[in-house]
Design a protein around this motif. Sequence first.
Motif, PDB file in Angstrom:
ATOM      1  N   MET A   1       0.905  -1.141  -0.264  1.00 36.03           N
ATOM      2  CA  MET A   1       0.211   0.245   0.106  1.00 36.03           C
ATOM      3  C   MET A   1       1.033   0.958   0.058  1.00 36.03           C
ATOM      4  O   MET A   1       1.922   1.332   0.530  1.00 36.03           O
ATOM      5  N   LEU A   3       0.693   4.854   1.458  1.00 40.54           N
ATOM      6  CA  LEU A   3      -0.641   6.420   1.733  1.00 40.54           C
ATOM      7  C   LEU A   3       0.725   7.131   2.617  1.00 40.54           C
ATOM      8  O   LEU A   3       1.485   7.569   2.620  1.00 40.54           O
ATOM      9  N   ASP A  36       4.342  -0.121   4.145  1.00 35.61           N
ATOM     10  CA  ASP A  36       3.831   0.370   2.935  1.00 35.61           C
ATOM     11  C   ASP A  36       4.694   1.290   3.201  1.00 35.61           C
ATOM     12  O   ASP A  36       5.539   1.597   3.807  1.00 35.61           O
ATOM     13  N   TRP A 118      -2.896   6.843  -4.395  1.00 35.41           N
ATOM     14  CA  TRP A 118      -2.421   6.723  -2.486  1.00 35.41           C
ATOM     15  C   TRP A 118      -3.412   6.877  -1.656  1.00 35.41           C
ATOM     16  O   TRP A 118      -4.256   7.202  -2.406  1.00 35.41           O
ATOM     17  N   GLN A 119      -3.224   6.057  -1.042  1.00 34.70           N
ATOM     18  CA  GLN A 119      -4.596   6.486   0.941  1.00 34.70           C
ATOM     19  C   GLN A 119      -3.519   6.969   0.794  1.00 34.70           C
ATOM     20  O   GLN A 119      -3.119   7.710   1.456  1.00 34.70           O
ATOM     21  N   THR A 120      -4.794   8.696   0.926  1.00 32.59           N
ATOM     22  CA  THR A 120      -4.667   9.840   1.718  1.00 32.59           C
ATOM     23  C   THR A 120      -5.562  10.144   3.148  1.00 32.59           C
ATOM     24  O   THR A 120      -6.589   9.578   2.588  1.00 32.59           O
ATOM     25  N   GLN A 121      -5.453  10.587   3.622  1.00 33.72           N
ATOM     26  CA  GLN A 121      -5.426  10.920   5.413  1.00 33.72           C
ATOM     27  C   GLN A 121      -5.076  12.209   5.652  1.00 33.72           C
ATOM     28  O   GLN A 121      -3.801  13.141   5.717  1.00 33.72           O
TER      29      GLN A 121
END
Length: 123
Positions: A1, A3, A36, A118-121
């Motif tokens: 992943m 992130l 990751d 990308w997973q974005t937080q």
Amino acid sequence: MKLAVIITSDPGAGDDGLGRAFLGMALAAEAKHAGDEVDLVFAGAGTRWPAALTKLDHPLNGLYSAVRDTVRGASCGCADVFGAADGLEACGVPKLDDHALPGTSGIVALRRYVADGWQTQVF
């Protein structure tokens, strides 16, 4: 992943700001531990965090040290607006200006994370 953890909370925002920075870095640490690809980015008022976190007596200093290698940098234009440019330079955090935004010295290009899957937080 892949992130991207974006910290925008203000270190002057008391427990809320501290909690958001803590949770963002905790997520970065967990993802790093899992193998990751992680980018930790400071934007907005969050550009003030690195100068605070590098102080040895800061309660999040140990956590910041554990994820320091994931720090991609801090938004240059945001650092200018929020008075954090000197602090970033003093603690060696790169200033990111890959998105030319009129009226600024350039800011971090956050859209690229979404465009590249990308997973974005945001914290």
